[in-house]
Scaffold this motif. Structure first.
Motif, PDB file in Angstrom:
ATOM      1  N   ARG A 143       0.515  -4.118  -3.255  1.00 43.06           N
ATOM      2  CA  ARG A 143      -0.816  -4.112  -3.842  1.00 43.06           C
ATOM      3  C   ARG A 143      -1.826  -3.403  -2.945  1.00 43.06           C
ATOM      4  N   ASP A 144      -2.898  -2.918  -3.540  1.00 46.82           N
ATOM      5  CA  ASP A 144      -4.023  -2.388  -2.787  1.00 46.82           C
ATOM      6  C   ASP A 144      -4.621  -3.524  -1.961  1.00 46.82           C
ATOM      7  N   ARG A 145      -5.047  -3.240  -0.749  1.00 46.05           N
ATOM      8  CA  ARG A 145      -5.510  -4.300   0.142  1.00 46.05           C
ATOM      9  C   ARG A 145      -6.802  -4.963  -0.329  1.00 46.05           C
ATOM     10  N   SER A 146      -7.493  -4.331  -1.286  1.00 45.78           N
ATOM     11  CA  SER A 146      -8.681  -4.978  -1.840  1.00 45.78           C
ATOM     12  C   SER A 146      -8.319  -5.983  -2.933  1.00 45.78           C
ATOM     13  N   THR A 147      -7.042  -6.048  -3.252  1.00 50.98           N
ATOM     14  CA  THR A 147      -6.535  -6.904  -4.329  1.00 50.98           C
ATOM     15  C   THR A 147      -5.843  -8.124  -3.736  1.00 50.98           C
TER      16      THR A 147
END
Length: 201
Positions: free
Chosen positions: A66-70
């Motif tokens: 996943r994207d680290r902002s997620t």
């Protein structure tokens, strides 16, 4: 062939219940040799939870990649909603022989389902440790367990609706709402927890 064997098994489970059907019964009903059945489904639970390893890997990968902002909950959201839609779209009579309904009825299959969720939680926890190393292992495991609890609750909700002959579309709508609430709560908790440990590391 794989789908035909699974369909034959589902019909037998509908008629007799999971615990009353043996692998030999499925092979005979499908008109194939037992070894042919085992080539596609090495164990009886595989007939109702096909490709469990793939399901586990899909959830692990969703969290790990996943994207680290997620958050992990956000990464798994589409998968959980997809499971609801998949089961809600099944023929209600045929679905009585499939995993959600049979895991409500059968104690042995229920144990298998919970063991699978345990393995899934361990895989998700490992992915969290990979992406968020500041989060302690026990905290990652607790968060992963909360996420798999949501997944199992969806399975149970669909299974109970099938067995009670409830409106599956209405059940699905309710589950979508509940899942969003549960995953949003889990997401907020994870962000707070991850930030706290990142600051202290």
């Amino acid at each position: 062939m794989r789908q035909r064997l699974a369909d034959v098994a589902a019909q037998l489970f509908t008629d007799r219940g999971y615990d009353a059907v043996a692998m030999v019964d499925v092979a005979r009903a499908a008109g194939v040799a037992q070894q042919t059945l085992y080539n596609y489904f090495p164990a009886k639970p595989d007939l109702v939870l096909d490709r469990a390893d793939d399901m586990l890997e899909r959830s692990r990968r969703a969290v790990a990649d996943r994207d680290r902002s997620t958050t992990p909950a956000e990464a798994l959201r589409s998968q959980v909603h997809g499971d609801i839609d998949h089961f809600a779209a099944r023929d209600a009579v045929f679905a009585r022989g499939e995993f959600p309904a049979q895991s409500v009825i059968s104690a042995s299959l229920r144990r298998y389902a919970l063991a699978f969720r345990n393995d899934q939680a361990e895989a998700i926890a490992a992915a969290i440790q990979q992406t968020d190393p500041a989060v302690p292992a026990l905290v990652a495991r607790a968060h992963a367990s909360a996420l798999t609890t949501v997944m199992q609750a969806v399975t149970d909700g669909i299974g109970e609706a099938i067995l009670s002959e409830a409106d599956l579309a209405a059940t699905a709508r309710g589950l979508h709402v509940d899942v969003d609430a549960a995953l949003t709560d889990a997401s907020e908790a994870f962000r707070s927890t991850a930030a706290r440990f990142a600051e202290s590391s």
